[in-house]
Design a protein around this motif. Structure first.
Motif, PDB file in Angstrom:
ATOM      1  N   LEU A   1      -1.509  73.298  -0.067  1.00 39.11           N
ATOM      2  CA  LEU A   1      -1.534  72.613  -1.363  1.00 39.11           C
ATOM      3  C   LEU A   1      -0.813  71.264  -1.306  1.00 39.11           C
ATOM      4  N   ARG A   2       0.307  71.217  -0.592  1.00 42.93           N
ATOM      5  CA  ARG A   2       1.029  69.941  -0.438  1.00 42.93           C
ATOM      6  C   ARG A   2       0.163  68.920   0.311  1.00 42.93           C
ATOM      7  N   LYS A   3      -0.545  69.384   1.325  1.00 40.26           N
ATOM      8  CA  LYS A   3      -1.452  68.490   2.057  1.00 40.26           C
ATOM      9  C   LYS A   3      -2.577  67.992   1.163  1.00 40.26           C
ATOM     10  N   ALA A   4      -3.129  68.888   0.346  1.00 39.65           N
ATOM     11  CA  ALA A   4      -4.216  68.502  -0.568  1.00 39.65           C
ATOM     12  C   ALA A   4      -3.731  67.454  -1.562  1.00 39.65           C
ATOM     13  N   MET A   5      -2.519  67.623  -2.069  1.00 41.45           N
ATOM     14  CA  MET A   5      -1.970  66.648  -3.011  1.00 41.45           C
ATOM     15  C   MET A   5      -1.769  65.289  -2.328  1.00 41.45           C
ATOM     16  N   THR A   6      -1.293  65.322  -1.099  1.00 43.93           N
ATOM     17  CA  THR A   6      -1.108  64.080  -0.332  1.00 43.93           C
ATOM     18  C   THR A   6      -2.451  63.410  -0.078  1.00 43.93           C
ATOM     19  N   GLN A   7      -3.463  64.192   0.291  1.00 40.92           N
ATOM     20  CA  GLN A   7      -4.796  63.633   0.520  1.00 40.92           C
ATOM     21  C   GLN A   7      -5.349  62.990  -0.745  1.00 40.92           C
ATOM     22  N   GLN A   8      -5.124  63.636  -1.900  1.00 39.30           N
ATOM     23  CA  GLN A   8      -5.598  63.053  -3.150  1.00 39.30           C
ATOM     24  C   GLN A   8      -4.887  61.731  -3.423  1.00 39.30           C
ATOM     25  N   LYS A   9      -3.591  61.669  -3.142  1.00 36.49           N
ATOM     26  CA  LYS A   9      -2.855  60.416  -3.354  1.00 36.49           C
ATOM     27  C   LYS A   9      -3.395  59.316  -2.449  1.00 36.49           C
ATOM     28  N   HIS A  10      -3.764  59.662  -1.210  1.00 35.29           N
ATOM     29  CA  HIS A  10      -4.382  58.676  -0.309  1.00 35.29           C
ATOM     30  C   HIS A  10      -5.712  58.196  -0.879  1.00 35.29           C
ATOM     31  N   LEU A  11      -6.491  59.114  -1.416  1.00 34.14           N
ATOM     32  CA  LEU A  11      -7.765  58.743  -2.037  1.00 34.14           C
ATOM     33  C   LEU A  11      -7.535  57.820  -3.233  1.00 34.14           C
ATOM     34  N   GLU A  12      -6.533  58.122  -4.044  1.00 30.14           N
ATOM     35  CA  GLU A  12      -6.210  57.278  -5.196  1.00 30.14           C
ATOM     36  C   GLU A  12      -5.837  55.867  -4.746  1.00 30.14           C
ATOM     37  N   GLU A  13      -5.025  55.757  -3.688  1.00 30.93           N
ATOM     38  CA  GLU A  13      -4.634  54.452  -3.165  1.00 30.93           C
ATOM     39  C   GLU A  13      -5.848  53.692  -2.643  1.00 30.93           C
ATOM     40  N   SER A  14      -6.735  54.408  -1.974  1.00 29.50           N
ATOM     41  CA  SER A  14      -7.957  53.800  -1.456  1.00 29.50           C
ATOM     42  C   SER A  14      -8.826  53.276  -2.594  1.00 29.50           C
ATOM     43  N   CYS A  15      -8.959  54.073  -3.634  1.00 32.57           N
ATOM     44  CA  CYS A  15      -9.751  53.641  -4.800  1.00 32.57           C
ATOM     45  C   CYS A  15      -9.116  52.428  -5.465  1.00 32.57           C
ATOM     46  N   GLN A  16      -7.804  52.431  -5.543  1.00 29.47           N
ATOM     47  CA  GLN A  16      -7.105  51.304  -6.159  1.00 29.47           C
ATOM     48  C   GLN A  16      -7.357  50.022  -5.366  1.00 29.47           C
ATOM     49  N   ARG A  17      -7.283  50.109  -4.050  1.00 27.54           N
ATOM     50  CA  ARG A  17      -7.547  48.934  -3.210  1.00 27.54           C
ATOM     51  C   ARG A  17      -8.994  48.466  -3.338  1.00 27.54           C
ATOM     52  N   ALA A  18      -9.914  49.412  -3.526  1.00 23.74           N
ATOM     53  CA  ALA A  18     -11.336  49.084  -3.654  1.00 23.74           C
ATOM     54  C   ALA A  18     -11.722  48.775  -5.099  1.00 23.74           C
ATOM     55  N   GLN A  19     -10.735  48.785  -5.988  1.00 21.74           N
ATOM     56  CA  GLN A  19     -10.948  48.509  -7.414  1.00 21.74           C
ATOM     57  C   GLN A  19     -11.935  49.499  -8.044  1.00 21.74           C
ATOM     58  N   VAL A  20     -11.804  50.747  -7.648  1.00 22.18           N
ATOM     59  CA  VAL A  20     -12.612  51.823  -8.222  1.00 22.18           C
ATOM     60  C   VAL A  20     -11.716  52.595  -9.184  1.00 22.18           C
ATOM     61  N   ALA A  21     -12.181  52.767 -10.407  1.00 22.82           N
ATOM     62  CA  ALA A  21     -11.386  53.443 -11.428  1.00 22.82           C
ATOM     63  C   ALA A  21     -11.279  54.939 -11.145  1.00 22.82           C
ATOM     64  N   ILE A  22     -10.132  55.504 -11.525  1.00 19.77           N
ATOM     65  CA  ILE A  22      -9.877  56.936 -11.383  1.00 19.77           C
ATOM     66  C   ILE A  22      -9.643  57.505 -12.763  1.00 19.77           C
ATOM     67  N   GLU A  23     -10.201  58.672 -12.993  1.00 17.79           N
ATOM     68  CA  GLU A  23      -9.986  59.368 -14.265  1.00 17.79           C
ATOM     69  C   GLU A  23      -9.379  60.728 -13.961  1.00 17.79           C
ATOM     70  N   PHE A  24      -8.114  60.927 -14.362  1.00 17.47           N
ATOM     71  CA  PHE A  24      -7.456  62.203 -14.126  1.00 17.47           C
ATOM     72  C   PHE A  24      -7.995  63.227 -15.117  1.00 17.47           C
ATOM     73  N   ARG A  25      -8.426  64.365 -14.595  1.00 19.75           N
ATOM     74  CA  ARG A  25      -9.019  65.419 -15.420  1.00 19.75           C
ATOM     75  C   ARG A  25      -8.032  66.567 -15.577  1.00 19.75           C
ATOM     76  N   TRP A  26      -8.021  67.112 -16.778  1.00 19.34           N
ATOM     77  CA  TRP A  26      -7.183  68.259 -17.093  1.00 19.34           C
ATOM     78  C   TRP A  26      -7.977  69.551 -17.026  1.00 19.34           C
ATOM     79  N   SER A  27      -9.291  69.453 -17.179  1.00 19.76           N
ATOM     80  CA  SER A  27     -10.159  70.628 -17.095  1.00 19.76           C
ATOM     81  C   SER A  27     -11.560  70.151 -16.746  1.00 19.76           C
ATOM     82  N   LEU A  28     -12.467  71.092 -16.586  1.00 15.28           N
ATOM     83  CA  LEU A  28     -13.850  70.726 -16.292  1.00 15.28           C
ATOM     84  C   LEU A  28     -14.558  70.191 -17.525  1.00 15.28           C
ATOM     85  N   ASN A  29     -14.088  70.573 -18.699  1.00 16.42           N
ATOM     86  CA  ASN A  29     -14.755  70.208 -19.947  1.00 16.42           C
ATOM     87  C   ASN A  29     -14.139  69.023 -20.668  1.00 16.42           C
TER      88      ASN A  29
END
Length: 122
Positions: free
Chosen positions: A79-107
């Motif tokens: 789980l710690r690795k998955a969280m780190t991987q997501q943070k890397h993805l967020e940084e990558s999106c930020q550098r590529a100017q791709v918006a991120i939307e944090f979701r609280w649920s599927l709905n």
């Protein structure tokens, strides 16, 4: 076109290449804000909740000498690795100017103006 752009950025990150230098050698069309929907990602609080449950309750419940203790420990590490991987993805999106939307649920999507409570800087 967008998928090619993201593939190039992913390739550059894997091999730790400087995106700005690569852009000079191989010009890449910059992303136009608003041309792509934001990327939905789980809110960081989901990882934190699971980690707290596993560390505080599950680990205590399995006991010190239990054969399941190592499995719980591996789950925590994963789980710690998955969280780190997501943070890397967020940084990558930020550098590529791709918006991120944090979701609280599927709905339900968190409004873009509402920051992630675990990481308010995002």
């Amino acid at each position: 076109m967008l998928s090619q752009f993201l593939e190039v950025h992913y390739f550059l990150e894997i091999y730790s290449l400087d995106v700005s230098y690569f852009s000079l050698v191989f010009p890449i069309q910059p992303l136009i804000p608003g041309c792509m929907d934001s990327i939905p990602l789980p809110s960081h609080i989901h990882y934190e909740l699971l980690l707290q449950l596993l560390e505080r309750q599950t680990m205590h419940a399995v006991g010190r000498r239990s054969p399941q203790r190592e499995q719980v420990h591996e789950l925590i590490v994963t789980l710690r690795k998955a969280m780190t991987q997501q943070k890397h993805l967020e940084e990558s999106c930020q550098r590529a100017q791709v918006a991120i939307e944090f979701r609280w649920s599927l709905n339900h999507a968190t409004p873009a103006s509402e920051p992630d409570p675990v990481n308010p800087a995002k």
